[in-house]
Design a protein around this motif. Structure first.
Motif: not given
Length: 433
Positions: A16-22, A68-74, A101-102, A132-133
């Motif tokens: 698994f990879v965890a994808v966290i959306l912030a 962990v793939l952490l995705i946030c606004p630029s 990543q952004t 979600p974060c």
């Protein structure tokens, strides 16, 4: 004779990879409003003097997931990158590799979960857990419980997603209407024998008939012991097969997983025409966490943010390097780092972020103060929320308000305009003389 045979190295693949959306956290405004040119990321808002992001990261690490793939606004990248590479964070999550990543979006126009997943699909090569974060799980709900449910269901009966829903008893101390509404439960139907999610109410269905639910007889005949509830909240924690991304690539009109993708996927489980069209049988698993088994909450609105901080503080928590002067009273509150609390101050049931200054004789009750808020002497705030950098004047009294900098920043400008206008009039008078 020496044996030089080399044992081949076994390649360990990631399960698994965890994808966290912030995201921006618009429901937490004005706390997430900008402080000058600096953003105030939702993911770094403190809960019991610990960044919100720490809670899902700890949950992921305890499950044994390493990536962990952490995705946030630029616009949040610098602040979040600085935190995850700081000494305190790196020491806490040393066993987890975080790929930050952004995506480009504005606070006014945010992308849906489906759009974000499509954009980053090339970075997700295996099954993944999306979270979600802002979800705070209890110790009684380890992430491994959801992963094991997913493993069992996906191998035995074609489950493609395992969802997590939770029951929440909100804080009895109500917040004012000006803060916004707490999260509302979503009506769902599920089969408790197989642990299958059968129906998720969507805004489209609610618009058709807000007072009734329309359920097909084919669904009820296939699952005669299905249960219906309108008291459960969606954690937005989903364990997904990689195939979910392939389906989203086909269904480009879907924007939200819960409001678009899941209702569609539920129909595949009992509508034969849809199953024949897609030549597959797909199932959505469900895990339900009851309130009696531990406190769980999504901190995605102001009432929930205040409640979460109160839950983790038995009496009062005061951050490092904060100074409290004599004859001040602080009860059931969380005070951040580097704050200054003056003399004869009274603080009850509040959350103060870092670098706040509370002047002598001020009174705060049920408030959330953004970073670097300044409260003047003998001022009184009751159930108010402030944007970072907000200043409350001496002797000012405010109740049940969301206070952002534009409220008072415009006042000096207006007074300067008045001065310029009066100066212009004086010069005109002089010219006529």
């Amino acid at each position: 004779m020496m044996n030089f045979d080399v044992t081949p190295v076994e390649v360990v693949t990631r399960e698994f990879v965890a994808v966290i959306l912030a995201g921006f956290g618009n429901e937490l405004l004005p706390l997430t409003g900008e402080h000058g040119d600096e953003p105030c990321p939702k993911a770094l808002l403190p809960i019991s003097n610990k960044p919100m992001l720490d809670y899902p990261l700890s949950w992921v690490e305890q499950s044994g997931i390493k990536d962990v793939l952490l995705i946030c606004p630029s616009s949040h990248r610098h602040a979040i990158s600085h935190y995850i590479h700081s000494q305190s964070s790196s020491a806490s999550f040393s066993s987890v590799h975080i790929d930050l990543q952004t995506f480009d979006e504005s606070q006014e126009l945010s992308a849906g979960t489906c759009s974000v997943l499509r954009h980053f699909a090339n970075r997700i090569k295996e099954d993944f857990i999306l979270l979600p974060c802002d979800f705070i799980p209890p110790p009684s709900l380890p992430l491994s419980k959801l992963l094991n449910k997913f493993r069992t269901d996906s191998m035995s009966d074609c489950s493609i997603v395992t969802t997590c829903w939770y029951e929440h008893r909100s804080d009895k101390q109500a917040t004012p209407d000006e803060w916004g509404s707490p999260a509302q439960p979503t009506p769902i139907l599920w089969d408790h024998l197989s642990g299958t999610l059968l129906y998720v109410d969507s805004p489209r269905e609610a618009d058709k008939n807000s007072d009734e639910l329309e359920l097909r007889m084919t669904l009820l005949s296939r699952y005669p012991q299905a249960k219906l509830s309108s008291r459960l909240l969606d954690s937005h924690v989903y364990v997904c097969k990689r195939d979910v991304l392939d389906l989203l690539a086909q269904k480009t009109r879907f924007d939200s997983l819960r409001e678009d993708f899941f209702p569609w996927l539920c129909k595949l489980q009992y509508q034969s025409t849809k199953r024949e069209k897609y030549a597959t049988t797909l199932r959505i698993g469900i895990t339900i966490h009851r309130a009696d088994d531990g406190f769980a909450v999504r901190v995605n609105n102001l009432p929930a943010y205040l409640e979460a901080n109160r839950h983790f503080v038995t009496d009062t928590s005061i951050g490092d390097f904060t100074r409290v002067e004599e004859k001040s009273t602080i009860k059931k509150s969380t005070i951040g780092k580097h704050c200054v609390i003056g003399k004869m101050v009274k603080i009850v049931g509040c959350v103060l972020l870092d670098h706040c200054v509370i002047s002598d004789g001020a009174k705060l009750d049920g408030c959330i103060l953004g970073k670097s808020t300044i409260v003047g002497s003998k001022a009184e705030l009751i159930r108010c929320v402030t944007q970072a950098g907000y200043e409350v004047e001496d002797n000012e009294s405010v109740r049940n308000e969301k206070l952002d900098i534009s409220d008072w920043a415009a006042q000096p400008e207006d007074s300067e305009d008045d001065v310029e206008e009066s100066t212009g009039e004086e010069e005109s008078d002089e010219g006529e003389d």
